[in-house]
Design an enzyme around this catalytic site. Sequence first.
Site, PDB file in Angstrom:
ATOM      1  N   TYR A   1      49.416  53.698  35.699  1.00  0.00           N
ATOM      2  CA  TYR A   1      48.423  54.728  35.994  1.00  0.00           C
ATOM      3  C   TYR A   1      48.578  55.883  35.004  1.00  0.00           C
ATOM      4  O   TYR A   1      48.822  55.649  33.831  1.00  0.00           O
ATOM      5  CB  TYR A   1      48.553  55.189  37.449  1.00  0.00           C
ATOM      6  CG  TYR A   1      48.476  54.048  38.413  1.00  0.00           C
ATOM      7  CD1 TYR A   1      47.367  53.212  38.458  1.00  0.00           C
ATOM      8  CD2 TYR A   1      49.547  53.773  39.254  1.00  0.00           C
ATOM      9  CE1 TYR A   1      47.303  52.153  39.341  1.00  0.00           C
ATOM     10  CE2 TYR A   1      49.488  52.709  40.144  1.00  0.00           C
ATOM     11  CZ  TYR A   1      48.365  51.903  40.177  1.00  0.00           C
ATOM     12  OH  TYR A   1      48.304  50.856  41.039  1.00  0.00           O
TER      13      TYR A   1
ATOM     14  N   LYS B   1      47.039  42.828  37.820  1.00  0.00           N
ATOM     15  CA  LYS B   1      46.330  43.007  36.542  1.00  0.00           C
ATOM     16  C   LYS B   1      47.099  42.354  35.392  1.00  0.00           C
ATOM     17  O   LYS B   1      46.508  41.970  34.386  1.00  0.00           O
ATOM     18  CB  LYS B   1      46.077  44.498  36.286  1.00  0.00           C
ATOM     19  CG  LYS B   1      45.070  45.107  37.282  1.00  0.00           C
ATOM     20  CD  LYS B   1      44.826  46.594  37.052  1.00  0.00           C
ATOM     21  CE  LYS B   1      43.654  47.134  37.870  1.00  0.00           C
ATOM     22  NZ  LYS B   1      43.852  47.119  39.334  1.00  0.00           N
TER      23      LYS B   1
ATOM     24  N   SER C   1      47.766  46.259  41.994  1.00  0.00           N
ATOM     25  CA  SER C   1      47.489  46.294  40.546  1.00  0.00           C
ATOM     26  C   SER C   1      48.486  45.541  39.702  1.00  0.00           C
ATOM     27  O   SER C   1      48.262  45.350  38.507  1.00  0.00           O
ATOM     28  CB  SER C   1      47.419  47.741  40.047  1.00  0.00           C
ATOM     29  OG  SER C   1      46.234  48.338  40.486  1.00  0.00           O
TER      30      SER C   1
ATOM     31  N   TYR D   1      38.150  40.108  41.774  1.00  0.00           N
ATOM     32  CA  TYR D   1      38.996  41.297  41.589  1.00  0.00           C
ATOM     33  C   TYR D   1      39.712  41.676  42.881  1.00  0.00           C
ATOM     34  O   TYR D   1      40.919  41.931  42.894  1.00  0.00           O
ATOM     35  CB  TYR D   1      38.139  42.467  41.081  1.00  0.00           C
ATOM     36  CG  TYR D   1      38.924  43.741  40.977  1.00  0.00           C
ATOM     37  CD1 TYR D   1      39.807  43.963  39.916  1.00  0.00           C
ATOM     38  CD2 TYR D   1      38.807  44.729  41.948  1.00  0.00           C
ATOM     39  CE1 TYR D   1      40.549  45.124  39.837  1.00  0.00           C
ATOM     40  CE2 TYR D   1      39.544  45.894  41.877  1.00  0.00           C
ATOM     41  CZ  TYR D   1      40.417  46.087  40.820  1.00  0.00           C
ATOM     42  OH  TYR D   1      41.162  47.248  40.751  1.00  0.00           O
TER      43      TYR D   1
ATOM     44  N   VAL E   1      49.660  49.954  44.041  1.00  0.00           N
ATOM     45  CA  VAL E   1      49.722  50.909  45.154  1.00  0.00           C
ATOM     46  C   VAL E   1      50.307  50.314  46.429  1.00  0.00           C
ATOM     47  O   VAL E   1      50.507  51.019  47.421  1.00  0.00           O
ATOM     48  CB  VAL E   1      48.345  51.541  45.492  1.00  0.00           C
ATOM     49  CG1 VAL E   1      47.871  52.425  44.372  1.00  0.00           C
ATOM     50  CG2 VAL E   1      47.328  50.477  45.834  1.00  0.00           C
TER      51      VAL E   1
END
Lengths: 303, 303, 303, 303
Positions: B239, B67, B64, B187, B257
């Site tokens: 998160y 992102k 992530s 993605y 993660v």
Amino acid sequence: MDFQPLLEEIAATLQPELGAQGRVADYIPALGRVPADRFGIALRTVDGEEAHAGDSTTGFSIQSISKLFSLTLGMRELGEALWDRIGREPSGNPFNSLVQLESEHGVPRNPFINAGAIAIADRLVSRLDAKAVTLELLSGLCGEQVAYDEEVAASEAATGFRNFALANFMKSFGRIDNAVSEVLDVYFHHCALRMSCLQLARATGYLCRDGRHPYGGAPVLTDRQARRVNALMLTCGTYDAAGEFAFRIGLPCKSGVGGGIVAVVPDRLTLCVWSPALEPSGNSLLGMKALEMFTARTGLSVF
Amino acid sequence: MDFQPLLEEIAATLQPELGAQGRVADYIPALGRVPADRFGIALRTVDGEEAHAGDSTTGFSIQSISKLFSLTLGMRELGEALWDRIGREPSGNPFNSLVQLESEHGVPRNPFINAGAIAIADRLVSRLDAKAVTLELLSGLCGEQVAYDEEVAASEAATGFRNFALANFMKSFGRIDNAVSEVLDVYFHHCALRMSCLQLARATGYLCRDGRHPYGGAPVLTDRQARRVNALMLTCGTYDAAGEFAFRIGLPCKSGVGGGIVAVVPDRLTLCVWSPALEPSGNSLLGMKALEMFTARTGLSVF
Amino acid sequence: MDFQPLLEEIAATLQPELGAQGRVADYIPALGRVPADRFGIALRTVDGEEAHAGDSTTGFSIQSISKLFSLTLGMRELGEALWDRIGREPSGNPFNSLVQLESEHGVPRNPFINAGAIAIADRLVSRLDAKAVTLELLSGLCGEQVAYDEEVAASEAATGFRNFALANFMKSFGRIDNAVSEVLDVYFHHCALRMSCLQLARATGYLCRDGRHPYGGAPVLTDRQARRVNALMLTCGTYDAAGEFAFRIGLPCKSGVGGGIVAVVPDRLTLCVWSPALEPSGNSLLGMKALEMFTARTGLSVF
Amino acid sequence: MDFQPLLEEIAATLQPELGAQGRVADYIPALGRVPADRFGIALRTVDGEEAHAGDSTTGFSIQSISKLFSLTLGMRELGEALWDRIGREPSGNPFNSLVQLESEHGVPRNPFINAGAIAIADRLVSRLDAKAVTLELLSGLCGEQVAYDEEVAASEAATGFRNFALANFMKSFGRIDNAVSEVLDVYFHHCALRMSCLQLARATGYLCRDGRHPYGGAPVLTDRQARRVNALMLTCGTYDAAGEFAFRIGLPCKSGVGGGIVAVVPDRLTLCVWSPALEPSGNSLLGMKALEMFTARTGLSVF
């Protein structure tokens, strides 16, 4: 840096927009009576420099800005134990929602939603004369007598059914120790504190001073605690618009439905702006605009 | 300030704890195979000073953290139009929840939850060869060739039913323009980028430089956009623990993660730490500890 | 009792209202093309008496009425094991909501919401050629060949992103054994069954006969199973209006967005009404009115 | 049909299981003191035949079974206007949840969840002396004096924070006209009614008689209203297990956490069973078993 001309310019620029948009909170008469075209702004630097413009010495109902002071008292009195019954995460829900409280078994997400401040009030009630101690703290912090607006406090109590629901709901999970009426009496009085922009800019001074008293320099909070209050303001301080504030303004802020917003520039200054008309999330519409102008012009942002 | 001794000290202090607690992500084999006792840390200052310790040049799955780069590409390509289909508020819900997406009609809360990054991938797919352009951007940013781990990308695709659910759900609200399979291919590849701590400390350098390229100085983002990325990192980057990060670490961070966390000290440096064992929210357990030590020792915090 | 005059009277009474209110489902072209002013009604008693009026022999897309037959096949094939992955409670949420599915870890509330029927389709796919077996069952039950409308099935597949989301979401919880595409192919075909009121009144006859086949008398379901289907119809068979149906009509019903509604009077008869314009919950507006007239005039209600 | 032997057989069969499983409600002392091994069952047919076995004449706290009588009074007093502030749909949520109440703006889903019964109590308070009128109605219906257990009522009031939360929450939406304390006083007294199985089997007799008084035959409710009460019992009468009751028992039922369950066989009889140990949803564990045996043996089911 001389901030006085900048604050005057901001006040002058926004003058034509006063009262044109947004909506003054009117769930109690004393708030609804406040003219929509008021605007005040004030700041105080770590060096004690002050600047202010507009209605900066007019008292207004600080409402949820008081959650800053409840949290400060709670941290002083309880230290880490404060976090046994309160989280530190953004809620992603309106300030008075009961939904998350149900799935999280009566533990409020953070100290700046209503449930969180009520939970702190409960723990203060167990330890001290919360209404008196709050006034004492605030009067000391801003160097002049601060008072509750008893009409506002009484109206909050007479109409605050949602807050009665929140408090009873937490009590049903065993998270409130004292009688709901006693806890809410403190909570409603905190919301009913009446202060001006200049008083709030002064009183929050410990938040840009690593916790030290804005006048005497004695610790109000530890360095670490003060930073944590700022962190909570940035992530949770402005209802369901915390992301928007961080994105557009980039400073730790705490707002109230009375139209006030306090902002902290760590190690530099504290600032308070007031304009009663609110955007839909419950933050002052022109207050946000003023803060955006301030950070755009000064480049002061934590990011 | 010479950061090298500090990073070495942090690595040495955490050495005995490596692999003792937390849980390595194992939803795909390629992640589950990573030894729990790895630890790397690296930083690069605005002046180009670098420091690193432990497994700081070992590539890992950035997951992530990517992102950040999707968002950067999205901001560059779409400007303000990016926000038509993505919010900027903390979600108050797990990163892959569909609940909020339903009540908010397919508009993800922010760019750092899965749905938000998928929504950006969709808009990139409409405009450019997203997989190639991402590699080009990253290779330029860190000065060496960056690549996808195709085994990870294939595993993500084979097991990512929740992401298929999110993408189809948004498409059912008319918020995804391209075929779900094509959007998720981008993605999943973004998640499967393989980079080291040192590469990430370098590549994110534009975030502590008002948007300027860490090497050439050309604008990657505007000053304003870079600050906004930092603001989003602080409020939404880790998160459902963004409040905890702000409270304990006080820096804009983005985690994955795979065990990596990138942190930004605006105008000073960018830092990346990696340790694969995760706490329950999905952030690296020792990565958080390392960052906390770093900010405690240096006093570097935005608050 | 001779029902023919009553059905004719109902059809005549509702004639002036046909197409005046409600909204024909138009999420796929083949449904949107159906004229809003159609109305058919048909019943068949346990003694084999039949009555019908209006467009009672015109085929229409039975849509969610097919969930009755999926459930019937699921009960036959799996017995009690069917309930390992499906609940039996009303959902209190729209038929295609993902919210409850998330909090209940991918176990649909009941067999009559989309997720429940998809979960059954998955288990059928593991055991038999579900599309063929369904046609065989239905053709046997109504004594003539029943077919899928392949145009409808293809449209459902091309636009059913919400159902793809539901299936992938359940699969992410490990509740779907087969490939999503294969499972949904069965599900979409079930929705695309084309039958008339008269065919449906005949085909559902086992539900008023303690499970026995409407023609041969062989058990389609056991007595107990047939009652349970009726119980599920009453509590969950009409989207988020099951309470309203029980309150106003008082019979087990199953509706579809094609405008059909099947009703069961246990030990007496089964009835089907069709009128394409829907009320906001997704049930046929005049279909409900017709059923209300029928129960008011006959006194047939389970309560 | 002579039901006496059957009821004795059911009581005898369940005798060995009494108190072995489930959990007696103990949120207030007066409930917690009730021995777990009590069991009573009683019925009264439309012809006035009575049968009963076990502790069928022992009074117990009827708790939520009283919601039947609140609803009956509400229907009598308000007619259709009762439904202005109460829905008729199953909730899909626990009986005391606030979540749905928030998304539906303070309008309870149905009259059998706590919020619904509180909303009815409010409307009764505006019209009559609700506590007295309820006793009068019930004493008339069962032919002997019925009374409140004042200890239970006082305990409910002293510990019912969740109900205070529900009432204040509805009041915050403007859905409660009277003072919360006054409304809840009625609500808590209704919960604290003390009746026996035999009394309840008699008192609910109007529900199997198209609304006519079990003794005099005068209308308590209209035919239509009585059927609607039965419909609501079936879809919403047993907390979050209404689907399970319909599926396994197939009769309109209303349960209470005191361990009582009332069941209606329309046009035939009313039946009450009592056993204090509850399954997780809050329904009597052996009460459910007894009802299942009763319907299996007699074939009496609405389906």
